[in-house]
Write a protein that holds these residues in place. Structure first.
Motif, PDB file in Angstrom:
ATOM      1  N   VAL A  27       0.834  -1.239   0.085  1.00 47.46           N
ATOM      2  CA  VAL A  27      -0.228   0.053   0.004  1.00 47.46           C
ATOM      3  C   VAL A  27       0.778   1.239  -0.117  1.00 47.46           C
ATOM      4  N   LEU A  28       2.036   1.159   0.991  1.00 50.78           N
ATOM      5  CA  LEU A  28       2.635   2.398   0.927  1.00 50.78           C
ATOM      6  C   LEU A  28       3.486   2.622  -0.365  1.00 50.78           C
ATOM      7  N   TRP A  29       4.023   1.714  -1.066  1.00 49.83           N
ATOM      8  CA  TRP A  29       4.626   1.924  -2.535  1.00 49.83           C
ATOM      9  C   TRP A  29       3.586   2.484  -3.379  1.00 49.83           C
ATOM     10  N   GLU A  30       2.465   1.869  -3.210  1.00 50.24           N
ATOM     11  CA  GLU A  30       1.416   2.286  -4.548  1.00 50.24           C
ATOM     12  C   GLU A  30       0.693   3.468  -4.300  1.00 50.24           C
ATOM     13  N   ARG A  31       0.346   3.826  -2.849  1.00 49.02           N
ATOM     14  CA  ARG A  31      -0.573   4.928  -2.723  1.00 49.02           C
ATOM     15  C   ARG A  31       0.146   6.001  -1.623  1.00 49.02           C
ATOM     16  N   PRO A  32       1.404   6.403  -1.951  1.00 50.56           N
ATOM     17  CA  PRO A  32       1.886   7.287  -0.937  1.00 50.56           C
ATOM     18  C   PRO A  32       0.991   8.599  -0.723  1.00 50.56           C
ATOM     19  N   GLY A  33       0.610   9.098  -1.682  1.00 49.57           N
ATOM     20  CA  GLY A  33      -0.217  10.333  -1.454  1.00 49.57           C
ATOM     21  C   GLY A  33      -1.539  10.216  -0.739  1.00 49.57           C
ATOM     22  N   ARG A  34      -2.300   9.069  -0.743  1.00 46.33           N
ATOM     23  CA  ARG A  34      -3.349   8.939   0.161  1.00 46.33           C
ATOM     24  C   ARG A  34      -3.037   8.401   1.262  1.00 46.33           C
ATOM     25  N   VAL A  35      -1.931   7.727   1.525  1.00 45.34           N
ATOM     26  CA  VAL A  35      -1.504   7.138   2.914  1.00 45.34           C
ATOM     27  C   VAL A  35      -1.314   8.545   3.849  1.00 45.34           C
ATOM     28  N   ALA A  36      -0.535   9.600   3.138  1.00 45.20           N
ATOM     29  CA  ALA A  36       0.048  10.742   3.688  1.00 45.20           C
ATOM     30  C   ALA A  36      -1.328  11.752   4.001  1.00 45.20           C
ATOM     31  N   GLU A  37      -2.122  11.609   3.084  1.00 46.26           N
ATOM     32  CA  GLU A  37      -3.475  12.433   3.274  1.00 46.26           C
ATOM     33  C   GLU A  37      -4.428  11.775   4.319  1.00 46.26           C
ATOM     34  N   ASP A  38      -4.738  10.410   4.405  1.00 51.36           N
ATOM     35  CA  ASP A  38      -5.306   9.927   5.365  1.00 51.36           C
ATOM     36  C   ASP A  38      -4.775  10.002   6.686  1.00 51.36           C
ATOM     37  N   ALA A  39      -3.282   9.642   6.876  1.00 51.05           N
ATOM     38  CA  ALA A  39      -2.933   9.506   8.310  1.00 51.05           C
ATOM     39  C   ALA A  39      -2.881  10.994   8.631  1.00 51.05           C
ATOM     40  N   ALA A  40      -2.295  11.882   7.929  1.00 48.54           N
ATOM     41  CA  ALA A  40      -2.211  13.397   8.463  1.00 48.54           C
ATOM     42  C   ALA A  40      -3.314  13.794   9.148  1.00 48.54           C
ATOM     43  N   ALA A  41      -4.537  13.465   8.371  1.00 47.62           N
ATOM     44  CA  ALA A  41      -6.094  13.934   8.903  1.00 47.62           C
ATOM     45  C   ALA A  41      -6.490  13.192  10.081  1.00 47.62           C
ATOM     46  N   PHE A  42      -6.007  11.844  10.174  1.00 46.43           N
ATOM     47  CA  PHE A  42      -6.472  11.106  11.469  1.00 46.43           C
ATOM     48  C   PHE A  42      -5.447  11.601  12.573  1.00 46.43           C
ATOM     49  N   ILE A  43      -4.235  11.771  12.401  1.00 45.75           N
ATOM     50  CA  ILE A  43      -3.307  12.096  13.596  1.00 45.75           C
ATOM     51  C   ILE A  43      -3.849  13.768  13.980  1.00 45.75           C
ATOM     52  N   ALA A  44      -4.256  14.649  12.951  1.00 49.23           N
ATOM     53  CA  ALA A  44      -4.399  16.068  13.080  1.00 49.23           C
ATOM     54  C   ALA A  44      -5.940  15.988  14.138  1.00 49.23           C
ATOM     55  N   ALA A  45      -6.880  15.070  13.676  1.00 52.92           N
ATOM     56  CA  ALA A  45      -8.020  15.190  14.470  1.00 52.92           C
ATOM     57  C   ALA A  45      -7.921  14.748  15.653  1.00 52.92           C
ATOM     58  N   HIS A  46      -7.075  13.804  16.368  1.00 53.21           N
ATOM     59  CA  HIS A  46      -6.780  13.200  17.398  1.00 53.21           C
ATOM     60  C   HIS A  46      -5.845  14.109  18.147  1.00 53.21           C
ATOM     61  N   GLU A  47      -4.846  14.824  17.777  1.00 51.70           N
ATOM     62  CA  GLU A  47      -4.015  15.749  18.394  1.00 51.70           C
ATOM     63  C   GLU A  47      -4.913  16.902  18.749  1.00 51.70           C
ATOM     64  N   GLY A  48      -6.016  17.251  17.997  1.00 56.13           N
ATOM     65  CA  GLY A  48      -6.925  18.480  18.107  1.00 56.13           C
ATOM     66  C   GLY A  48      -8.005  18.029  19.207  1.00 56.13           C
ATOM     67  N   GLY A  49      -8.076  16.945  19.632  1.00 57.30           N
ATOM     68  CA  GLY A  49      -9.033  16.617  20.456  1.00 57.30           C
ATOM     69  C   GLY A  49     -10.575  16.136  19.656  1.00 57.30           C
ATOM     70  N   SER A  50     -10.404  16.129  18.657  1.00 54.58           N
ATOM     71  CA  SER A  50     -11.696  16.256  17.766  1.00 54.58           C
ATOM     72  C   SER A  50     -11.893  14.599  17.197  1.00 54.58           C
ATOM     73  N   PRO A  51     -13.166  13.985  17.118  1.00 55.97           N
ATOM     74  CA  PRO A  51     -12.974  12.912  16.426  1.00 55.97           C
ATOM     75  C   PRO A  51     -12.578  12.990  14.949  1.00 55.97           C
ATOM     76  N   PRO A  52     -12.118  11.840  14.321  1.00 54.81           N
ATOM     77  CA  PRO A  52     -11.876  11.923  13.000  1.00 54.81           C
ATOM     78  C   PRO A  52     -12.975  11.837  11.811  1.00 54.81           C
TER      79      PRO A  52
END
Length: 266
Positions: free
Chosen positions: A241-266
């Motif tokens: 997955v990482l080799w084939e879809r780095p853009g999607r992995v980056a977008e989804d991972a960043a959004a998930f982390i930001a939501a939890h770091e900000g204290g709101s649900p993803p």
């Protein structure tokens, strides 16, 4: 990269960038930190990225032993200690995600959350017969033909730049034959992390719908077993997955982390 001596007795080579919430990127068996070359530039600068070569590969120490999942988990925690980090996010690809689960079970207080990219829930009996045969035929030292044979057992389902593939093949040549074999043995003989305890950290599970290596039931098992998890399945994507879809992995991972770091649900 800088080399960081750990309390576990090994020195790991580590690449670092960014500031903010710490995220440790854990590569898969048979890979080095170079597997994240396309992902790192796509992640936001407000994340502190820690990208090690795990023991036995790349520029890190290559001891004769210590290749169990528990040993690798100990290295991850020791690395957090040396960096002065009480806790952090773990983003693991394939067996790197297995390792991330192990850390979350053994040391829940050190893990803020997980991003599991094509990660298994259970590796017992999951090595494809073709891959096992190729490993048995590995030369010492490992040759480019050996690496090509392994890659052929891991088919791609989306275009990947030739330059990236060449870099991964070169990086894989830094791994001694003994480490290839000890690493896979440590993975397939380990009790799965989910059988050892409960993961309490939130988790994002990213999966390729065309995975040829692991059954999709493992993705659903991870999502069901981890409270606060979210499962995203990428169509037309294989095990890498990482080799084939780095853009999607980056977008989804960043959004998930930001939501939890900000204290709101993803």
């Amino acid at each position: 990269m800088r080399r960081i001596p750990l309390s576990t007795g090994v020195t790991l080579a580590v690449q670092e960038s960014g500031r903010g919430a710490p995220v440790v990127l854990l590569h898969a068996w048979g890979e080095t930190h170079r597997s994240f070359d396309r992902l790192v530039p796509l992640l936001p600068g407000d994340l502190r990225l820690v990208v090690p070569d795990l023991r036995g590969v790349g520029e890190s120490d290559k001891p004769d032993g210590g290749y169990s999942v528990e040993d690798a988990a100990g290295d991850v925690v020791a690395l957090l200690d040396e960096l002065g980090l009480h806790d952090g996010w773990l983003l693991g690809t394939s067996s790197g995600g297995y390792l991330a689960q192990q850390v979350a079970v053994q040391h829940p207080e050190r893990v803020r959350g997980l991003v599991l990219v094509g990660a298994p829930s259970d590796l017992r009996g999951q090595v494809p017969r073709a891959l096992a045969g190729e490993l048995a035929a590995f030369h010492d030292p490992v040759t480019p033909d050996d690496i090509r044979a392994v890659n052929q057992a891991l088919p791609l389902h989306a275009p990947v730049p030739d330059g990236f593939l060449a870099d991964q093949a070169d990086a894989a040549l830094t791994i001694p034959r003994a480490v290839w074999l000890a690493g896979i043995e440590g993975l397939v003989t380990a009790e799965p992390p989910l059988r050892r305890g409960t993961i309490v950290a939130p988790a994002l599970v990213l999966w390729g719908a065309e995975d040829d290596i692991l059954p999709e039931t493992q993705a659903h098992e991870l999502a069901a077993a981890i409270g606060g998890s979210r499962l995203v399945i990428y169509e037309a994507t294989g095990h890498l997955v990482l080799w084939e879809r780095p853009g999607r992995v980056a977008e989804d991972a960043a959004a998930f982390i930001a939501a939890h770091e900000g204290g709101s649900p993803p």
